[in-house]
Design a protein around this motif. Structure first.
Motif, PDB file in Angstrom:
ATOM      1  N   GLU A  12      -3.095 -18.731   7.719  1.00 16.22           N
ATOM      2  CA  GLU A  12      -1.648 -18.565   7.689  1.00 16.22           C
ATOM      3  C   GLU A  12      -1.207 -17.119   7.525  1.00 16.22           C
ATOM      4  O   GLU A  12      -0.246 -16.683   8.154  1.00 16.22           O
ATOM      5  CB  GLU A  12      -1.040 -19.443   6.597  1.00 16.22           C
ATOM      6  N   GLU A  13      -1.909 -16.376   6.698  1.00 16.63           N
ATOM      7  CA  GLU A  13      -1.538 -14.972   6.496  1.00 16.63           C
ATOM      8  C   GLU A  13      -1.662 -14.168   7.781  1.00 16.63           C
ATOM      9  O   GLU A  13      -0.790 -13.377   8.127  1.00 16.63           O
ATOM     10  CB  GLU A  13      -2.428 -14.335   5.420  1.00 16.63           C
ATOM     11  N   ALA A  14      -2.761 -14.375   8.485  1.00 21.46           N
ATOM     12  CA  ALA A  14      -2.989 -13.652   9.745  1.00 21.46           C
ATOM     13  C   ALA A  14      -1.942 -14.047  10.781  1.00 21.46           C
ATOM     14  O   ALA A  14      -1.403 -13.188  11.493  1.00 21.46           O
ATOM     15  CB  ALA A  14      -4.393 -13.925  10.273  1.00 21.46           C
ATOM     16  N   ILE A  15      -1.644 -15.326  10.862  1.00 20.32           N
ATOM     17  CA  ILE A  15      -0.647 -15.809  11.822  1.00 20.32           C
ATOM     18  C   ILE A  15       0.718 -15.214  11.504  1.00 20.32           C
ATOM     19  O   ILE A  15       1.425 -14.730  12.389  1.00 20.32           O
ATOM     20  CB  ILE A  15      -0.599 -17.359  11.836  1.00 20.32           C
ATOM     21  N   LYS A  16       1.093 -15.213  10.243  1.00 19.22           N
ATOM     22  CA  LYS A  16       2.389 -14.661   9.823  1.00 19.22           C
ATOM     23  C   LYS A  16       2.477 -13.175  10.168  1.00 19.22           C
ATOM     24  O   LYS A  16       3.499 -12.692  10.657  1.00 19.22           O
ATOM     25  CB  LYS A  16       2.581 -14.888   8.313  1.00 19.22           C
ATOM     26  N   LYS A  17       1.383 -12.448   9.932  1.00 17.96           N
ATOM     27  CA  LYS A  17       1.340 -11.017  10.210  1.00 17.96           C
ATOM     28  C   LYS A  17       1.602 -10.749  11.704  1.00 17.96           C
ATOM     29  O   LYS A  17       2.368  -9.863  12.061  1.00 17.96           O
ATOM     30  CB  LYS A  17      -0.030 -10.473   9.807  1.00 17.96           C
ATOM     31  N   VAL A  18       0.957 -11.540  12.562  1.00 14.62           N
ATOM     32  CA  VAL A  18       1.138 -11.377  14.010  1.00 14.62           C
ATOM     33  C   VAL A  18       2.559 -11.781  14.412  1.00 14.62           C
ATOM     34  O   VAL A  18       3.210 -11.072  15.179  1.00 14.62           O
ATOM     35  CB  VAL A  18       0.095 -12.195  14.791  1.00 14.62           C
ATOM     36  N   GLN A  19       3.042 -12.879  13.890  1.00 14.18           N
ATOM     37  CA  GLN A  19       4.398 -13.335  14.216  1.00 14.18           C
ATOM     38  C   GLN A  19       5.445 -12.293  13.849  1.00 14.18           C
ATOM     39  O   GLN A  19       6.457 -12.161  14.533  1.00 14.18           O
ATOM     40  CB  GLN A  19       4.711 -14.661  13.518  1.00 14.18           C
ATOM     41  N   ASP A  20       5.197 -11.550  12.805  1.00 14.48           N
ATOM     42  CA  ASP A  20       6.156 -10.532  12.359  1.00 14.48           C
ATOM     43  C   ASP A  20       6.216  -9.326  13.285  1.00 14.48           C
ATOM     44  O   ASP A  20       7.227  -8.634  13.332  1.00 14.48           O
ATOM     45  CB  ASP A  20       5.815 -10.058  10.938  1.00 14.48           C
TER      46      ASP A  20
END
Length: 115
Positions: A12-20
């Motif tokens: 989730e952290e990696a996904i959130k980072k990319v989405q941002d």
């Protein structure tokens, strides 16, 4: 075949980072279209020719040993994509790079393929 769920874990952290940071679909589409313009070696040669001097169609044609018609066609594509600009002087139209970004993009590409 059953999936081994033991190895399926959402980061989730990696996904959130990319989405941002990921640009919008429209921006990514425009970027892909820009890179398509660089997919033609004649256009690359024209851009490279304009690194140090503005040139007219005839000059570019002679330099690259390509017909004036072909050069004009490629310049139209480059101008439409805001990679070159033109200025008129009497009956002659002179072309130059639109800005330093074009120079940087090509130089970075050359650096990348030489690595």
């Amino acid at each position: 075949m059953s999936e081994n769920k033991e190895f399926m874990h959402i980061h989730e952290e990696a996904i959130k980072k990319v989405q941002d940071i990921i640009p919008s679909d429209e921006t990514l589409y425009d970027l892909a279209e820009l890179f398509k313009v660089f997919g033609d070696s004649t256009r690359i040669k024209i851009l490279y020719s304009l690194f140090s001097s503005e040139l007219c169609v005839y000059d570019i044609s002679q330099l690259l040993n390509v017909s004036q018609t072909a050069v004009s066609h490629q310049l139209r594509i480059l101008k439409t994509n805001k990679l070159v600009k033109s200025r008129k002087e009497g009956k002659h139209v002179f072309y130059s790079l639109s800005d330093d970004h074009v120079y940087s993009i090509i130089n970075q590409g050359i650096e990348h393929i030489k690595e």
